[in-house]
Design an enzyme around this catalytic site. Structure first.
Site, PDB file in Angstrom:
ATOM      1  N   ARG A 101     119.277  -6.980  -7.489  1.00  0.00           N
ATOM      2  CA  ARG A 101     118.703  -8.126  -6.791  1.00  0.00           C
ATOM      3  C   ARG A 101     119.306  -9.384  -7.395  1.00  0.00           C
ATOM      4  O   ARG A 101     119.531  -9.469  -8.609  1.00  0.00           O
ATOM      5  CB  ARG A 101     117.189  -8.157  -6.972  1.00  0.00           C
ATOM      6  CG  ARG A 101     116.533  -9.321  -6.240  1.00  0.00           C
ATOM      7  CD  ARG A 101     115.055  -9.407  -6.543  1.00  0.00           C
ATOM      8  NE  ARG A 101     114.459 -10.552  -5.874  1.00  0.00           N
ATOM      9  CZ  ARG A 101     113.249 -11.010  -6.133  1.00  0.00           C
ATOM     10  NH1 ARG A 101     112.491 -10.412  -7.047  1.00  0.00           N
ATOM     11  NH2 ARG A 101     112.780 -12.071  -5.495  1.00  0.00           N
ATOM     12  N   HIS A 102     119.590 -10.372  -6.559  1.00  0.00           N
ATOM     13  CA  HIS A 102     120.128 -11.644  -7.052  1.00  0.00           C
ATOM     14  C   HIS A 102     119.236 -12.213  -8.151  1.00  0.00           C
ATOM     15  O   HIS A 102     118.040 -11.927  -8.227  1.00  0.00           O
ATOM     16  CB  HIS A 102     120.273 -12.650  -5.907  1.00  0.00           C
ATOM     17  CG  HIS A 102     118.946 -13.041  -5.308  1.00  0.00           C
ATOM     18  ND1 HIS A 102     118.107 -13.970  -5.900  1.00  0.00           N
ATOM     19  CD2 HIS A 102     118.304 -12.616  -4.202  1.00  0.00           C
ATOM     20  CE1 HIS A 102     117.012 -14.103  -5.175  1.00  0.00           C
ATOM     21  NE2 HIS A 102     117.108 -13.298  -4.136  1.00  0.00           N
ATOM     22  N   GLY A 103     119.817 -13.064  -8.994  1.00  0.00           N
ATOM     23  CA  GLY A 103     119.054 -13.729 -10.040  1.00  0.00           C
ATOM     24  C   GLY A 103     118.096 -14.776  -9.477  1.00  0.00           C
ATOM     25  O   GLY A 103     118.102 -15.084  -8.283  1.00  0.00           O
ATOM     26  N   GLU A 104     117.294 -15.308 -10.364  1.00  0.00           N
ATOM     27  CA  GLU A 104     116.243 -16.252  -9.965  1.00  0.00           C
ATOM     28  C   GLU A 104     116.809 -17.546  -9.378  1.00  0.00           C
ATOM     29  O   GLU A 104     117.840 -18.047  -9.806  1.00  0.00           O
ATOM     30  CB  GLU A 104     115.368 -16.593 -11.174  1.00  0.00           C
ATOM     31  CG  GLU A 104     114.171 -17.470 -10.826  1.00  0.00           C
ATOM     32  CD  GLU A 104     113.395 -17.930 -12.041  1.00  0.00           C
ATOM     33  OE1 GLU A 104     112.364 -17.301 -12.338  1.00  0.00           O
ATOM     34  OE2 GLU A 104     113.835 -18.905 -12.686  1.00  0.00           O
ATOM     35  N   ASP A 153     115.254 -21.573  -7.943  1.00  0.00           N
ATOM     36  CA  ASP A 153     114.088 -22.452  -8.116  1.00  0.00           C
ATOM     37  C   ASP A 153     112.974 -22.068  -7.152  1.00  0.00           C
ATOM     38  O   ASP A 153     111.790 -22.161  -7.493  1.00  0.00           O
ATOM     39  CB  ASP A 153     114.484 -23.918  -7.919  1.00  0.00           C
ATOM     40  CG  ASP A 153     115.260 -24.468  -9.112  1.00  0.00           C
ATOM     41  OD1 ASP A 153     115.234 -23.840 -10.201  1.00  0.00           O
ATOM     42  OD2 ASP A 153     115.900 -25.533  -8.965  1.00  0.00           O
ATOM     43  N   TRP A 154     113.331 -21.615  -5.950  1.00  0.00           N
ATOM     44  CA  TRP A 154     112.300 -21.206  -4.993  1.00  0.00           C
ATOM     45  C   TRP A 154     111.592 -19.939  -5.466  1.00  0.00           C
ATOM     46  O   TRP A 154     110.396 -19.795  -5.261  1.00  0.00           O
ATOM     47  CB  TRP A 154     112.914 -21.008  -3.606  1.00  0.00           C
ATOM     48  CG  TRP A 154     113.068 -22.292  -2.845  1.00  0.00           C
ATOM     49  CD1 TRP A 154     113.246 -23.538  -3.370  1.00  0.00           C
ATOM     50  CD2 TRP A 154     113.054 -22.441  -1.434  1.00  0.00           C
ATOM     51  NE1 TRP A 154     113.358 -24.456  -2.368  1.00  0.00           N
ATOM     52  CE2 TRP A 154     113.246 -23.812  -1.154  1.00  0.00           C
ATOM     53  CE3 TRP A 154     112.930 -21.563  -0.368  1.00  0.00           C
ATOM     54  CZ2 TRP A 154     113.289 -24.314   0.134  1.00  0.00           C
ATOM     55  CZ3 TRP A 154     112.975 -22.067   0.928  1.00  0.00           C
ATOM     56  CH2 TRP A 154     113.146 -23.429   1.174  1.00  0.00           C
ATOM     57  N   ASN A 155     112.317 -19.009  -6.098  1.00  0.00           N
ATOM     58  CA  ASN A 155     111.653 -17.844  -6.695  1.00  0.00           C
ATOM     59  C   ASN A 155     110.627 -18.308  -7.725  1.00  0.00           C
ATOM     60  O   ASN A 155     109.484 -17.842  -7.741  1.00  0.00           O
ATOM     61  CB  ASN A 155     112.651 -16.934  -7.414  1.00  0.00           C
ATOM     62  CG  ASN A 155     113.508 -16.110  -6.488  1.00  0.00           C
ATOM     63  OD1 ASN A 155     114.705 -15.944  -6.735  1.00  0.00           O
ATOM     64  ND2 ASN A 155     112.947 -15.574  -5.422  1.00  0.00           N
ATOM     65  N   GLU A 191     126.934  -8.947   6.515  1.00  0.00           N
ATOM     66  CA  GLU A 191     125.827  -9.734   7.084  1.00  0.00           C
ATOM     67  C   GLU A 191     124.524  -8.938   7.137  1.00  0.00           C
ATOM     68  O   GLU A 191     123.431  -9.500   7.069  1.00  0.00           O
ATOM     69  CB  GLU A 191     126.182 -10.204   8.498  1.00  0.00           C
ATOM     70  CG  GLU A 191     127.316 -11.210   8.573  1.00  0.00           C
ATOM     71  CD  GLU A 191     126.890 -12.601   8.135  1.00  0.00           C
ATOM     72  OE1 GLU A 191     125.729 -12.978   8.393  1.00  0.00           O
ATOM     73  OE2 GLU A 191     127.721 -13.300   7.527  1.00  0.00           O
ATOM     74  N   ARG A 219     100.356 -18.770  -0.783  1.00  0.00           N
ATOM     75  CA  ARG A 219      99.075 -19.492  -0.784  1.00  0.00           C
ATOM     76  C   ARG A 219      99.015 -20.477   0.385  1.00  0.00           C
ATOM     77  O   ARG A 219      97.987 -20.581   1.066  1.00  0.00           O
ATOM     78  CB  ARG A 219      98.905 -20.215  -2.124  1.00  0.00           C
ATOM     79  CG  ARG A 219      97.586 -20.931  -2.260  1.00  0.00           C
ATOM     80  CD  ARG A 219      97.457 -21.564  -3.633  1.00  0.00           C
ATOM     81  NE  ARG A 219      96.189 -22.239  -3.754  1.00  0.00           N
ATOM     82  CZ  ARG A 219      95.782 -22.852  -4.831  1.00  0.00           C
ATOM     83  NH1 ARG A 219      96.533 -22.873  -5.911  1.00  0.00           N
ATOM     84  NH2 ARG A 219      94.623 -23.463  -4.882  1.00  0.00           N
TER      85      ARG A 219
END
Length: 198
Positions: free
Chosen positions: A14-17, A19-21, A91, A107
């Site tokens: 899985r891609h790294g973190e 800011d949205w993560n 893709e 939330r």
């Protein structure tokens, strides 16, 4: 769903973190770059792969074309001493799209669209967000990619894609797959129909 049997090991990253993560925001189809921790996680994944594979010439490298996945792949390849940009993208390995919910936290979604959020909680695999897609739809587009793999492969993609892969190989049921935690910086190794985090 008929399980796919892979004839070679698959190393799913899985891609790294981003800011949205970190903020808990739904990224989906949004092209968000890695943050500093995400770049460290990509390098960690390379170290894990180095421990699992002797030589990289026989490996296929394929990834999502989204920026966060490409960055992860290129850092990983650089750390392995490989030309960073010499890999394929597809893709069909893009993340599950959340439609008009993208950019919001869960939330916020639950507050704004409580009824729809409750429907999703009851059946995450089949639920289609407004303007988005379900895990079932995602699995249908990922299936041909898995079926086309012909050698040991490093696949860099997204959390949703990893969940779809787990269901497609029969490791967990579709309903369970939608709930599985998918870690960043680790590798999900699939071998002989079994998946394990390494």
């Amino acid at each position: 769903m008929t399980p796919i049997t892979l004839s070679h090991r698959l190393f799913l990253v899985r891609h790294g973190e981003t800011d949205w993560n970190r903020e808990g925001r739904l990224q989906g189809g949004q092209d968000i770059p890695l943050n500093a921790l995400g770049r460290e996680q990509a390098a960690e994944a390379a170290g894990r792969l180095r421990d699992l594979v002797q030589g990289y010439d026989g490996l296929d490298f394929i990834g999502s074309p989204m920026q966060r996945a490409r960055e992860t792949m290129e850092i990983l390849r650089h750390q392995l001493g490989l030309p960073p940009k010499e890999y394929r993208t597809d893709e069909r390995l893009k993340e599950l799209t959340f439609g008009k919910w993208e950019g919001f936290t869960w939330r916020e979604v639950r507050k704004a669209e409580r009824e729809l959020a409750l429907v999703r909680e009851r059946d995450k695999w089949n639920f289609v967000p407004p303007g988005g897609e379900s895990y079932k739809m995602l699995a249908e587009r990922v299936r041909p990619v898995l079926e086309g793999l012909s050698r040991e492969t490093v696949l860099v993609s997204h959390g949703g894609v990893a969940r779809a892969v787990l269901a497609l190989i029969g490791e967990v049921s579709p309903g369970e797959a939608a709930m599985v935690d998918i870690w960043q910086g680790k590798i999900l190794m699939i071998s002989s129909g079994k998946a394990a985090w390494v």
